[in-house]
Design an enzyme around this catalytic site. Structure first.
Site, PDB file in Angstrom:
ATOM      1  N   GLY A  15      -0.384  -4.001  -4.812  1.00  0.00           N
ATOM      2  CA  GLY A  15       0.880  -4.256  -4.126  1.00  0.00           C
ATOM      3  C   GLY A  15       2.089  -3.738  -4.866  1.00  0.00           C
ATOM      4  N   LYS A  16       1.886  -2.869  -5.853  1.00  0.00           N
ATOM      5  CA  LYS A  16       3.003  -2.431  -6.683  1.00  0.00           C
ATOM      6  C   LYS A  16       4.001  -1.575  -5.900  1.00  0.00           C
ATOM      7  CE  LYS A  16       0.139   1.223  -8.816  1.00  0.00           C
ATOM      8  NZ  LYS A  16      -1.102   0.888  -8.055  1.00  0.00           N
TER       9      LYS A  16
ATOM     10  N   HIS B 170       2.322   4.811   3.557  1.00  0.00           N
ATOM     11  CA  HIS B 170       3.503   4.663   2.710  1.00  0.00           C
ATOM     12  C   HIS B 170       4.765   5.045   3.473  1.00  0.00           C
ATOM     13  CE1 HIS B 170       2.437   3.904  -1.643  1.00  0.00           C
ATOM     14  NE2 HIS B 170       1.253   3.876  -1.057  1.00  0.00           N
TER      15      HIS B 170
ATOM     16  N   GLU C 218       9.427  15.159  -2.208  1.00  0.00           N
ATOM     17  CA  GLU C 218       8.114  15.324  -2.839  1.00  0.00           C
ATOM     18  C   GLU C 218       8.243  16.334  -3.968  1.00  0.00           C
ATOM     19  OE1 GLU C 218       5.350  16.303   0.219  1.00  0.00           O
ATOM     20  OE2 GLU C 218       5.286  14.260   1.018  1.00  0.00           O
TER      21      GLU C 218
ATOM     22  N   ALA D 255       8.435  11.078  -4.272  1.00  0.00           N
ATOM     23  CA  ALA D 255       6.988  11.013  -4.126  1.00  0.00           C
ATOM     24  C   ALA D 255       6.358  12.087  -4.991  1.00  0.00           C
ATOM     25  CB  ALA D 255       6.603  11.201  -2.663  1.00  0.00           C
ATOM     26  N   THR D 256       5.676  11.671  -6.042  1.00  0.00           N
ATOM     27  CA  THR D 256       5.130  12.643  -6.989  1.00  0.00           C
ATOM     28  C   THR D 256       3.696  13.039  -6.676  1.00  0.00           C
ATOM     29  OG1 THR D 256       4.378  10.907  -8.485  1.00  0.00           O
ATOM     30  CG2 THR D 256       6.614  11.733  -8.803  1.00  0.00           C
TER      31      THR D 256
ATOM     32  N   ARG E  26       8.626   2.824   4.988  1.00  0.00           N
ATOM     33  CA  ARG E  26       9.984   3.121   4.553  1.00  0.00           C
ATOM     34  C   ARG E  26      10.956   3.132   5.726  1.00  0.00           C
ATOM     35  NH1 ARG E  26       7.945   8.604   1.736  1.00  0.00           N
ATOM     36  NH2 ARG E  26       6.143   7.691   0.690  1.00  0.00           N
TER      37      ARG E  26
ATOM     38  N   GLY F 138      -2.580  -2.541 -11.027  1.00  0.00           N
ATOM     39  CA  GLY F 138      -3.809  -1.807 -10.782  1.00  0.00           C
ATOM     40  C   GLY F 138      -3.865  -1.273  -9.370  1.00  0.00           C
TER      41      GLY F 138
END
Length: 445
Positions: free
Chosen positions: A281-282, A318, A330, A300-301, A322, A277
Site C-alpha cells: 500500500g505504499k 496506478h 515518465e 513515474a520511473t 490519480r 514491501g
C-alpha cells in the site's frame, strides 16, 4: 490548520468486516469510523475507534483541549476516551461540546475533579474555543436521537473548514449560514454511493453532487476549496471509480491517516519517504499524502515494458487512482524535476529509478559503479533542495532473504544505501505494513 483524518468510514467502516460484497473484497485500504484531529488540539467527533486510530498514525491525544461531537450515534461518541484521559491524571482543561444526544452519554465518564467542561450547543450557536471560532449549523440527520445533530463551521488564523457529517441534503438554514464562506476545505459525508433507495438522512453520490453544486452556488465552495468525501461505506464503487465520479464535482475521497493542510499551515512535513514491501500500500499512501494539493507532478520511473501485459495493467491501475489534475512524467532524470518543482511532486519509485541508472551505466556488465553513486548523490541533493511538498516511494529491502545472485545482492545493497540517505534527508519517513502506515523516527542528517 492541519486536519488529520483519523477515519473516513461510516459506522461499519469500509470494508465492512462481515461482508463479502465486491466493494468490500476489492477494497485496498481499511477505513475506520469518521473523525478528525485538528492541529493536535481539537477533535471533530470521537467514536470508539478514534483513540487507537490516533496511535496508529503516530499522534498523541494528550494535547487535545476541545472535543466537538456532531450527534449521539455510537460511531461518533466513544465516551471511554474520557475515562482513558482520567486515568492519566490530566490536569489541563478540556471542553466537550455537542448536542444533548452526545453529551448525555459522556457525563458519567469523568471524575468529579476532572477539569472537563460540558458545553451544550444547538444550530445557530457561536462559541469561542481557544484559537477557534466555532459556528454550529443545522444537520439533516438523527430523528431517532431527537433530531439534534449539528455540523460545524470552524475558523482560526490558520484557515476555515466545514465539517458536515452526518447529514442528508443540507437544510435551507445551513445553506444560508454558509453563503459566501469560501471555505478552505469542506468535509462532506457521502455514505451510500450508488445505492439511492436508502431512505436515510445521508448522502448518496447523486445527492452529494447536488449539495456540492449548491455550496458552489452560494459561495461556500470555491475553485480553491478542497472538497473531501468522508463517512464512506461499501455502498460505494471501487476506489478508482469513486475517485472518478467525485472528480466530476471537484471533490475526492478522503483517506484514513491523511493530513489535510489549509490556510496558514506551514509546519507539515514537506519531504516524505514511504517505504514498504510488495503490495503493502505504499504508493496509495504516498498519493493520499498529496491528495489535498491543487496540482501534483507524478514522476513515474518505471516506464513502459513492451510485451508485458501484467505490467501494463499495473500502470493502468496506478493511473486510474490519480486525479485528472495530476501531471504524469515518465522519466528517470528526476533530479532537475525535484529542483525546479513549482507544485507538489510524487516520485514512484526509487527502486525502478536505481535499476534504470544501473542499466544506463552498464553496471551488470562491470560498468562504472561510481557513476551510480554520483547519481545517488545528485538525487539526494535535489530531494533535499526540493522547494515544494514531495513524497517518494521505495521498496524496503532489509527484511528479505539474501538474493541468490551477485547482481541481486548488489542491487539490494545499493537500494538500502539509497533508502537510508533519502530517509536522512526527509522530514517524515513512513513504513507501510499490510496497508498500515508506521511512522518512523527521523535521524538528523
Amino acid at each position: 490548520m492541519e486536519i488529520l483524518l483519523l477515519g473516513t468510514g461510516s459506522a461499519d467502516g469500509w470494508p465492512n468486516p462481515f461482508c463479502r460484497c465486491t466493494s468490500c473484497t476489492s477494497a485496498t485500504q481499511v477505513r475506520g469510523q469518521t473523525a478528525a484531529l485538528v492541529d493536535g488540539v481539537l477533535l471533530l467527533d470521537c467514536g470508539p475507534e478514534v483513540p487507537r486510530a490516533a496511535m496508529r498514525f503516530g499522534r498523541s491525544l494528550a494535547g487535545v483541549r476541545h472535543i466537538l461531537f456532531t450527534h449521539g450515534h455510537p460511531d461518533h461518541v466513544g465516551p471511554a476516551a474520557l475515562l482513558m484521559r482520567h486515568w492519566t491524571g490530566a490536569t489541563e482543561p478540556l471542553d466537550v461540546v455537542g448536542p444533548p444526544s452526545a453529551l448525555e452519554q459522556c457525563e458519567h465518564w469523568v471524575g468529579p475533579d476532572d477539569p472537563v467542561r460540558f458545553i451544550t450547543v444547538q444550530s445557530g450557536d457561536r462559541i469561542r474555543l481557544g484559537d477557534y471560532d466555532v459556528r454550529v449549523l443545522a444537520a439533516n440527520h438523527g430523528a431517532d436521537i431527537g433530531g439534534d445533530a449539528v455540523l460545524y463551521d470552524l475558523e482560526s488564523d490558520g484557515g476555515r473548514i466545514f465539517w458536515a457529517t452526518d447529514t442528508g441534503p443540507l437544510p435551507d438554514a445551513t445553506h444560508l449560514a454558509v453563503t459566501g464562506a469560501g471555505y478552505d476545505a469542506v468535509f462532506l459525508e457521502e455514505t451510500f454511493g450508488t445505492y439511492a433507495e436508502h431512505g436515510t438522512e445521508h448522502h448518496d453520490l447523486l445527492e452529494f453532487a447536488n449539495t456540492v453544486a449548491h455550496l458552489r452556488t452560494v459561495g461556500a465552495v470555491t475553485d480553491t476549496t478542497d472538497v473531501v468525501a468522508i463517512h464512506l461505506s461499501h455502498h460505494n464503487p471501487s476506489e478508482s471509480e469513486l475517485t472518478a465520479v467525485l472528480s466530476d464535482s471537484g471533490a475526492r475521497p478522503g483517506r484514513d491517516g491523511e493530513a489535510v493542510c489549509v490556510g496558514a499551515a506551514t509546519n507539515a512535513p514537506t519531504r516524505t519517504l514511504v517505504l514498504g514491501g510488495a503490495r503493502s500500500g505504499k504508493s496509495a499512501h504516498a498519493e493520499a499524502l498529496l491528495a489535498a494539493e491543487p496540482a501534483v507532478t507524478y514522476l513515474a520511473t518505471g516506464g513502459v515494458r513492451e510485451g508485458d501485459p501484467e505490467w501494463a495493467q499495473r500502470v493502468r491501475l496506478h493511473r486510474a487512482r490519480r486525479p485528472d489534475c495530476w501531471r504524469t512524467v515518465e522519466t528517470t532524470e528526476v533530479a532537475e524535476e525535484l529542483r525546479s518543482a513549482t507544485h507538489a511532486l510524487l516520485l514512484d519509485c526509487l527502486g525502478t529509478w536505481l535499476t534504470a541508472r544501473m542499466d544506463l551505466h552498464h553496471v551488470w556488465d562491470g560498468g562504472a559503479l561510481e557513476r551510480v553513486h554520483a547519481d545517488i548523490d545528485e538525487l539526494v541533493a535535489a530531494w533535499r533542495a526540493c522547494p515544494a511538498p514531495a513524497a517518494a516511494v521505495s521498496n524496503e529491502v532489509g527484511s528479505g532473504v539474501v538474493p541468490a545472485t551477485a547482481s541481486g545482492r548488489l542491487f539490494r545493497d545499493l537500494l538500502g544505501v539509497l533508502n537510508a540517505r533519502m530517509a536522512a534527508a526527509s522530514d517524515d519517513v513512513v513504513l507501510m505494513v499490510a496497508g498500515r502506515p508506521l511512522k518512523l523516527p527521523v535521524s538528523a542528517p
